[in-house]
Design an enzyme around this catalytic site. Structure first.
Site, PDB file in Angstrom:
ATOM      1  N   HIS A  61      13.994 -10.155  -8.298  1.00 14.23           N
ATOM      2  CA  HIS A  61      12.996 -11.776  -8.907  1.00 14.23           C
ATOM      3  C   HIS A  61      13.549 -12.512  -9.309  1.00 14.23           C
ATOM      4  CE1 HIS A  61       8.924 -10.206  -7.851  1.00 14.23           C
ATOM      5  NE2 HIS A  61       9.939  -9.713  -7.202  1.00 14.23           N
ATOM      6  N   VAL A  65      14.679 -16.112  -6.749  1.00 15.65           N
ATOM      7  CA  VAL A  65      14.405 -17.487  -8.035  1.00 15.65           C
ATOM      8  C   VAL A  65      15.873 -18.055  -8.463  1.00 15.65           C
ATOM      9  CG1 VAL A  65      12.380 -18.428  -9.153  1.00 15.65           C
ATOM     10  CG2 VAL A  65      12.162 -16.592  -8.211  1.00 15.65           C
ATOM     11  N   PRO A 158       8.233 -13.122  -1.949  1.00 13.12           N
ATOM     12  CA  PRO A 158       7.386 -13.194  -1.411  1.00 13.12           C
ATOM     13  C   PRO A 158       5.888 -12.712  -0.548  1.00 13.12           C
ATOM     14  CG  PRO A 158       9.220 -11.698  -1.465  1.00 13.12           C
ATOM     15  CD  PRO A 158       9.331 -12.674  -1.705  1.00 13.12           C
ATOM     16  N   HIS A 188      10.958  -0.086  -2.252  1.00 11.96           N
ATOM     17  CA  HIS A 188       9.559   0.666  -2.455  1.00 11.96           C
ATOM     18  C   HIS A 188       9.154   2.139  -1.862  1.00 11.96           C
ATOM     19  CE1 HIS A 188       7.730  -3.754  -1.827  1.00 11.96           C
ATOM     20  NE2 HIS A 188       8.880  -3.540  -3.120  1.00 11.96           N
ATOM     21  N   ASP A 267      15.477   7.470  -2.062  1.00 13.91           N
ATOM     22  CA  ASP A 267      15.696   7.884  -0.324  1.00 13.91           C
ATOM     23  C   ASP A 267      15.408   6.953   0.636  1.00 13.91           C
ATOM     24  OD1 ASP A 267      13.221   8.959  -0.719  1.00 13.91           O
ATOM     25  OD2 ASP A 267      14.336  10.785  -0.814  1.00 13.91           O
TER      26      ASP A 267
HETATM   27  C1  HEM Z   1      10.509  -8.342   1.012  1.00 13.95           C
HETATM   28  C2  HEM Z   1       9.398  -8.837   0.537  1.00 13.95           C
HETATM   29  C3  HEM Z   1       8.516  -8.105  -0.901  1.00 13.95           C
HETATM   30  C4  HEM Z   1       7.290  -8.013  -0.931  1.00 13.95           C
HETATM   31  C5  HEM Z   1       6.709  -9.116  -0.837  1.00 13.95           C
HETATM   32  C6  HEM Z   1       7.468  -7.310  -2.926  1.00 13.95           C
HETATM   33  C7  HEM Z   1       5.883  -6.743  -3.173  1.00 13.95           C
HETATM   34  C8  HEM Z   1       6.219  -6.641  -4.055  1.00 13.95           C
HETATM   35  C9  HEM Z   1       4.910  -5.492  -4.867  1.00 13.95           C
HETATM   36  C10 HEM Z   1       3.534  -6.441  -4.977  1.00 13.95           C
HETATM   37  C11 HEM Z   1       5.132  -5.028  -6.120  1.00 13.95           C
HETATM   38  C12 HEM Z   1       4.015  -4.757  -7.042  1.00 13.95           C
HETATM   39  C13 HEM Z   1       3.308  -5.346  -8.398  1.00 13.95           C
HETATM   40  C14 HEM Z   1       2.864  -4.836  -9.082  1.00 13.95           C
HETATM   41  O1  HEM Z   1       2.020  -5.447  -8.384  1.00 13.95           O
HETATM   42  O2  HEM Z   1       3.197  -4.376 -10.307  1.00 13.95           O
HETATM   43  C15 HEM Z   1       6.724  -4.761  -6.240  1.00 13.95           C
HETATM   44  C16 HEM Z   1       7.289  -3.682  -7.062  1.00 13.95           C
HETATM   45  C17 HEM Z   1       8.603  -3.506  -6.455  1.00 13.95           C
HETATM   46  N1  HEM Z   1       9.074  -4.083  -5.676  1.00 13.95           N
HETATM   47 FE1  HEM Z   1       9.381  -5.063  -4.279  1.00 13.95          FE
HETATM   48  N2  HEM Z   1       8.611  -7.045  -2.886  1.00 13.95           N
HETATM   49  C18 HEM Z   1       9.780  -7.302  -1.572  1.00 13.95           C
HETATM   50  C19 HEM Z   1      10.835  -7.051  -1.348  1.00 13.95           C
HETATM   51  C20 HEM Z   1      11.372  -6.568  -2.568  1.00 13.95           C
HETATM   52  C21 HEM Z   1      12.397  -5.698  -2.881  1.00 13.95           C
HETATM   53  C22 HEM Z   1      13.490  -6.870  -1.558  1.00 13.95           C
HETATM   54  C23 HEM Z   1      12.953  -5.388  -3.752  1.00 13.95           C
HETATM   55  C24 HEM Z   1      14.394  -4.575  -4.547  1.00 13.95           C
HETATM   56  C25 HEM Z   1      15.517  -4.578  -4.145  1.00 13.95           C
HETATM   57  C26 HEM Z   1      11.796  -4.735  -4.612  1.00 13.95           C
HETATM   58  C27 HEM Z   1      11.747  -4.356  -5.191  1.00 13.95           C
HETATM   59  C28 HEM Z   1      10.442  -3.227  -5.862  1.00 13.95           C
HETATM   60  C29 HEM Z   1      10.852  -2.376  -6.780  1.00 13.95           C
HETATM   61  C30 HEM Z   1      11.621  -1.379  -7.758  1.00 13.95           C
HETATM   62  C31 HEM Z   1       9.060  -2.435  -7.029  1.00 13.95           C
HETATM   63  C32 HEM Z   1       8.512  -1.474  -8.412  1.00 13.95           C
HETATM   64  C33 HEM Z   1       8.498  -2.393  -9.951  1.00 13.95           C
HETATM   65  C34 HEM Z   1       8.040  -1.098 -10.849  1.00 13.95           C
HETATM   66  O3  HEM Z   1       7.796   0.135 -10.375  1.00 13.95           O
HETATM   67  O4  HEM Z   1       8.062  -2.016 -11.888  1.00 13.95           O
HETATM   68  N3  HEM Z   1      10.980  -5.439  -3.896  1.00 13.95           N
HETATM   69  N4  HEM Z   1       7.102  -5.698  -4.786  1.00 13.95           N
END
Ligand code: HEM
Length: 338
Positions: A61, A65, A158, A188, A267
């Site tokens: 994030h 940006v 995204p 994820h 993993d």
């Molecule tokens: C491909 C498009 C992606 C979308 C649409 C997306 C969307 C999201 C959404 C909606 C959440 C949950 C937010 C919430 O409701 O609290 C989330 C969490 C998360 N995303 Fe993504 N994400 C994407 C790509 C990525 C990428 C590239 C990474 C890192 C390399 C990433 C790492 C994470 C992690 C680790 C969480 C959990 C965070 C936490 O537990 O605090 N995401 N993402």
């Protein structure tokens, strides 16, 4: 006289020693930066395992940006109140880990940028959560930006309701391939999501294909979480691997190739879950609908080491997205411009 000479000699000697160790001392200071970050991240994850996923997400994030410029950390800017900064963006729902970044900054002081701290901390979180299987080297020297805009974050990051063509287009804009989209989505495997980010999947009218037994178990669990967390928008664990055996059995999850005792581990289990339609987000599921992306999904499901290596490489690329803008500084506090 003799004594004076000896003292003078000693002084010269110590000056020589000082000069001689200067470059080494500088190198050690560089080493200390990485060591300090690692130590703080380790401590923080031990105290609260949820911080690990948060740090990995912060890299994405911040760097997506305006490039890696620490802009996601700002509470206000000279041109924006708190409601206008990236933190306030809808797409940044649930973003956390800021207190840890502050704590690391407090230890490192003015020599290190907040942008460097974000990528180093994310790197260490990935190493710890993967039990040492995902490691990579990073250069430092990033500088902090002075601009942070909620509108820009919402326009650039995204969304979980995106179609696969939108996800591919979003990544292509940053010069990331479809394979890298699939690789990074594997993050994820860890962390949590708010119900509001996946509620479309539980509503028959808007649902994208989701395993019906999994959807039913999820709906039940979410209801329980609302009570436990005392909110209508609770957070749910991303990974079915991390749910208890009752949930997994009710869903009919096939855990072949998944280590179900590795709760919280970064993993390749995301790919096992996605290919069984047992993932929270639409944006995760839709990867199945693209020929190119779906081939990568099964490759990474079947080859953990391949995914780990490609994830590390993609994180390096992400962490090196150049900061955009014209004014930079090394911030004194990660939450405000100097
Ligand atoms: C491909 C498009 C992606 C979308 C649409 C997306 C969307 C999201 C959404 C909606 C959440 C949950 C937010 C919430 O409701 O609290 C989330 C969490 C998360 N995303 Fe993504 N994400 C994407 C790509 C990525 C990428 C590239 C990474 C890192 C390399 C990433 C790492 C994470 C992690 C680790 C969480 C959990 C965070 C936490 O537990 O605090 N995401 N993402």
């Amino acid at each position: 006289m003799k004594l004076t000479r000896a003292v003078a000699g000693a002084a010269v000697l110590s000056l020589c020693v000082l000069l001689a160790v200067q470059p080494a001392a500088a190198a050690a200071a560089g080493g200390n930066v990485e060591g300090t970050v690692r130590e703080e991240v380790q401590k923080a994850i031990k105290a609260d395992p949820g911080v690990g996923p948060a740090l990995i997400r912060l890299v994405f994030h911040d760097c997506w940006v305006n490039g890696c410029d620490g802009s996601v950390l700002l509470d206000t800017t000279p041109s924006n109140s708190s409601s206008g900064v990236e933190k306030a963006a809808a797409n940044n729902i649930g973003l956390r880990g800021f207190e840890l970044i502050d704590a690391i900054k407090a230890k490192l002081g003015d020599a290190v940028s907040c942008a460097d701290i974000v990528v180093l901390a994310g790197r260490d979180a990935a190493a710890i959560l993967s039990r040492g299987r995902i490691t990579y080297a990073l250069k430092t020297g990033r500088r902090d930006g002075v601009v942070s805009s909620a509108a820009a974050a919402d326009a650039t990051l995204p969304q979980s309701t995106f179609e696969v063509s939108q996800l591919k287009g979003n990544f292509a804009k940053k010069n990331f391939t479809t394979e890298e989209l699939v690789v990074l989505s594997g993050a994820h495997a860890v962390g949590v999501s708010h119900l509001s980010s996946f509620k479309d999947r539980l509503n028959a009218a808007t649902a994208t294909p989701i395993d019906p037994s999994y959807a039913a178990a999820l709906a039940r669990d979410v209801e329980a979480l609302k009570g436990q967390q005392n909110t209508t928008d609770p957070t749910e664990r991303f990974n079915i691997r991390d749910m208890d055996a009752g949930f997994r059995n009710a869903s009919g999850f096939d855990a072949t190739g998944v280590n179900t005792t590795a709760v919280g581990v970064l993993d390749n289990s995301f790919y096992h879950a996605t290919l069984q339609n047992m993932v929270l987000l639409k944006s995760d599921w839709v990867l199945r609908t693209d020929g190119e992306a779906s081939g990568s999904l099964s490759d990474f499901r079947d080859d953990a080491a391949k995914w780990e290596a490609e994830f590390a490489a993609a994180m390096v690329k992400l962490s090196n997205l150049p900061a955009e803008g014209t004014r930079f500084e090394i911030r004194k506090s990660c939450r405000s411009t100097n």
